[in-house]
Motif scaffolding. Structure first.
Motif, PDB file in Angstrom:
ATOM      1  N   ASN A  14      52.213  29.868  29.373  1.00  0.00           N
ATOM      2  CA  ASN A  14      52.957  30.832  30.209  1.00  0.00           C
ATOM      3  C   ASN A  14      53.217  30.422  31.396  1.00  0.00           C
ATOM      4  OD1 ASN A  14      54.169  33.344  30.071  1.00  0.00           O
ATOM      5  ND2 ASN A  14      52.427  34.431  30.879  1.00  0.00           N
ATOM      6  N   ALA A  15      52.372  29.574  32.129  1.00  0.00           N
ATOM      7  CA  ALA A  15      52.415  29.032  33.551  1.00  0.00           C
ATOM      8  C   ALA A  15      53.656  27.944  33.562  1.00  0.00           C
ATOM      9  CB  ALA A  15      51.328  28.395  34.054  1.00  0.00           C
ATOM     10  N   VAL A  16      53.885  27.193  32.450  1.00  0.00           N
ATOM     11  CA  VAL A  16      55.020  26.327  32.574  1.00  0.00           C
ATOM     12  C   VAL A  16      56.218  26.882  32.280  1.00  0.00           C
ATOM     13  CG1 VAL A  16      55.929  24.491  30.932  1.00  0.00           C
ATOM     14  CG2 VAL A  16      53.418  24.503  31.392  1.00  0.00           C
ATOM     15  N   LYS A  17      56.209  28.114  31.511  1.00  0.00           N
ATOM     16  CA  LYS A  17      57.541  28.730  31.371  1.00  0.00           C
ATOM     17  C   LYS A  17      57.840  29.451  32.784  1.00  0.00           C
ATOM     18  CE  LYS A  17      56.745  31.718  27.991  1.00  0.00           C
ATOM     19  NZ  LYS A  17      56.772  32.642  26.980  1.00  0.00           N
ATOM     20  N   GLN A  18      57.003  29.812  33.531  1.00  0.00           N
ATOM     21  CA  GLN A  18      57.127  30.726  34.648  1.00  0.00           C
ATOM     22  C   GLN A  18      57.447  29.521  35.833  1.00  0.00           C
ATOM     23  OE1 GLN A  18      57.479  33.837  35.207  1.00  0.00           O
ATOM     24  NE2 GLN A  18      56.856  34.044  33.041  1.00  0.00           N
ATOM     25  N   ALA A  19      57.023  28.377  35.834  1.00  0.00           N
ATOM     26  CA  ALA A  19      57.532  27.307  36.785  1.00  0.00           C
ATOM     27  C   ALA A  19      58.937  26.895  36.440  1.00  0.00           C
ATOM     28  CB  ALA A  19      56.543  26.059  36.636  1.00  0.00           C
ATOM     29  N   LEU A  20      59.022  26.794  35.109  1.00  0.00           N
ATOM     30  CA  LEU A  20      60.578  26.245  34.663  1.00  0.00           C
ATOM     31  C   LEU A  20      61.673  27.406  35.026  1.00  0.00           C
ATOM     32  CD1 LEU A  20      59.941  24.740  31.426  1.00  0.00           C
ATOM     33  CD2 LEU A  20      60.435  23.390  33.473  1.00  0.00           C
ATOM     34  N   TYR A  21      61.240  28.687  35.032  1.00  0.00           N
ATOM     35  CA  TYR A  21      62.312  29.725  35.199  1.00  0.00           C
ATOM     36  C   TYR A  21      62.454  29.981  36.717  1.00  0.00           C
ATOM     37  CZ  TYR A  21      61.065  32.019  30.589  1.00  0.00           C
ATOM     38  OH  TYR A  21      60.972  32.056  29.171  1.00  0.00           O
ATOM     39  N   ARG A  22      61.465  29.487  37.583  1.00  0.00           N
ATOM     40  CA  ARG A  22      61.933  29.479  38.934  1.00  0.00           C
ATOM     41  C   ARG A  22      62.774  28.265  39.435  1.00  0.00           C
ATOM     42  NH1 ARG A  22      56.274  30.618  39.102  1.00  0.00           N
ATOM     43  NH2 ARG A  22      55.393  28.666  39.525  1.00  0.00           N
ATOM     44  N   ARG A  23      62.916  27.375  38.444  1.00  0.00           N
ATOM     45  CA  ARG A  23      63.819  26.208  38.743  1.00  0.00           C
ATOM     46  C   ARG A  23      65.047  26.512  37.940  1.00  0.00           C
ATOM     47  NH1 ARG A  23      58.837  24.576  39.379  1.00  0.00           N
ATOM     48  NH2 ARG A  23      58.243  22.812  40.909  1.00  0.00           N
ATOM     49  N   GLU A  24      65.168  27.795  37.412  1.00  0.00           N
ATOM     50  CA  GLU A  24      66.525  28.033  36.662  1.00  0.00           C
ATOM     51  C   GLU A  24      66.655  27.234  35.335  1.00  0.00           C
ATOM     52  OE1 GLU A  24      69.874  28.351  39.121  1.00  0.00           O
ATOM     53  OE2 GLU A  24      68.911  29.780  40.359  1.00  0.00           O
ATOM     54  N   ILE A  25      65.773  26.863  34.711  1.00  0.00           N
ATOM     55  CA  ILE A  25      65.459  26.352  33.385  1.00  0.00           C
ATOM     56  C   ILE A  25      65.003  27.240  32.363  1.00  0.00           C
ATOM     57  CG2 ILE A  25      64.560  24.321  32.241  1.00  0.00           C
ATOM     58  CD1 ILE A  25      64.234  23.042  34.877  1.00  0.00           C
ATOM     59  N   PHE A  26      65.928  27.787  31.470  1.00  0.00           N
ATOM     60  CA  PHE A  26      65.658  28.890  30.692  1.00  0.00           C
ATOM     61  C   PHE A  26      65.530  28.675  29.265  1.00  0.00           C
ATOM     62  CE2 PHE A  26      67.682  30.566  34.386  1.00  0.00           C
ATOM     63  CZ  PHE A  26      66.682  31.413  34.894  1.00  0.00           C
ATOM     64  N   LYS A  27      66.371  27.370  28.772  1.00  0.00           N
ATOM     65  CA  LYS A  27      66.451  27.120  27.350  1.00  0.00           C
ATOM     66  C   LYS A  27      65.348  25.991  26.958  1.00  0.00           C
ATOM     67  CE  LYS A  27      71.375  27.937  27.689  1.00  0.00           C
ATOM     68  NZ  LYS A  27      72.709  27.455  27.728  1.00  0.00           N
ATOM     69  N   MET A  28      64.623  26.238  26.105  1.00  0.00           N
ATOM     70  CA  MET A  28      63.565  25.458  25.444  1.00  0.00           C
ATOM     71  C   MET A  28      63.284  25.983  24.135  1.00  0.00           C
ATOM     72  SD  MET A  28      60.469  27.122  27.729  1.00  0.00           S
ATOM     73  CE  MET A  28      61.337  27.696  29.056  1.00  0.00           C
ATOM     74  N   SER A  29      62.400  25.081  23.629  1.00  0.00           N
ATOM     75  CA  SER A  29      61.881  25.118  22.239  1.00  0.00           C
ATOM     76  C   SER A  29      60.097  24.822  22.212  1.00  0.00           C
ATOM     77  CB  SER A  29      62.541  24.106  21.189  1.00  0.00           C
ATOM     78  OG  SER A  29      63.765  24.431  20.975  1.00  0.00           O
ATOM     79  N   VAL A  30      59.649  25.722  21.659  1.00  0.00           N
ATOM     80  CA  VAL A  30      58.271  25.526  21.571  1.00  0.00           C
ATOM     81  C   VAL A  30      57.524  25.473  20.084  1.00  0.00           C
ATOM     82  CG1 VAL A  30      56.095  26.563  22.447  1.00  0.00           C
ATOM     83  CG2 VAL A  30      58.097  26.738  23.844  1.00  0.00           C
ATOM     84  N   THR A  31      56.796  24.687  19.968  1.00  0.00           N
ATOM     85  CA  THR A  31      56.097  24.310  18.597  1.00  0.00           C
ATOM     86  C   THR A  31      54.469  24.090  18.826  1.00  0.00           C
ATOM     87  OG1 THR A  31      58.338  23.253  17.914  1.00  0.00           O
ATOM     88  CG2 THR A  31      56.292  22.837  16.517  1.00  0.00           C
ATOM     89  N   ASN A  32      53.907  24.490  17.962  1.00  0.00           N
ATOM     90  CA  ASN A  32      52.630  24.606  17.949  1.00  0.00           C
ATOM     91  C   ASN A  32      52.124  23.041  17.103  1.00  0.00           C
ATOM     92  OD1 ASN A  32      51.322  26.874  18.906  1.00  0.00           O
ATOM     93  ND2 ASN A  32      51.837  27.911  16.981  1.00  0.00           N
ATOM     94  N   ALA A  33      51.217  22.352  17.813  1.00  0.00           N
ATOM     95  CA  ALA A  33      51.046  21.046  17.242  1.00  0.00           C
ATOM     96  C   ALA A  33      49.540  20.851  17.317  1.00  0.00           C
ATOM     97  CB  ALA A  33      51.915  19.976  18.159  1.00  0.00           C
ATOM     98  N   LEU A  34      49.128  19.580  16.569  1.00  0.00           N
ATOM     99  CA  LEU A  34      47.694  19.142  16.695  1.00  0.00           C
ATOM    100  C   LEU A  34      47.921  17.737  17.206  1.00  0.00           C
ATOM    101  CD1 LEU A  34      46.631  20.376  13.414  1.00  0.00           C
ATOM    102  CD2 LEU A  34      46.025  21.366  15.457  1.00  0.00           C
TER     103      LEU A  34
END
Length: 113
Positions: A14-34
């Motif tokens: 969530n903190a990473v998404k908010q930091a990216l949104y502040r930089r006008e970067i909205f498009k991303m893919s997120v996957t759970n990993a091990l």
């Protein structure tokens, strides 16, 4: 065009998404990993049996960006993911040969958006 791939702690997403949104970067893919690195996992007892957990939960974040957004993307991920402890994650930057928007058939810089 570049593909920025980051492995981060799930609770920092969530903190990473908010930091990216502040930089006008909205498009991303997120996957759970091990995965594991310097953390090396941990041991625990479950129903009397000793279990070694050496693959820890991570989140894989992928962001395809034009050249102008590579550094802001990296800075945003670092800002949101950094705690100063082992296991904060890694960022990889890969050159993208081509990007095609399926809906319109646009290619290259226009397709990334």
């Amino acid at each position: 065009m570049k593909l920025v791939i980051a492995y981060i702690q799930p609770e920092r997403l969530n903190a990473v998404k908010q930091a990216l949104y502040r930089r006008e970067i909205f498009k991303m893919s997120v996957t759970n990993a091990l995965g594991c690195g310097e953390q090396k996992g941990y041991s625990e007892t479950y129903r009397g049996a000793q279990i070694e957990v050496n693959l820890l939960k991570k989140v894989r974040l992928e962001v395809a960006v034009n050249e102008d957004f590579v550094e802001p993307t990296i800075e945003g991920i670092i800002e949101g993911a950094r705690t100063g402890r082992i296991g904060d994650g890694k960022i990889f930057v890969i050159r993208l040969e081509e990007c095609i928007r399926i809906r319109t058939g646009e290619r290259g810089l226009k397709a990334i958006g």
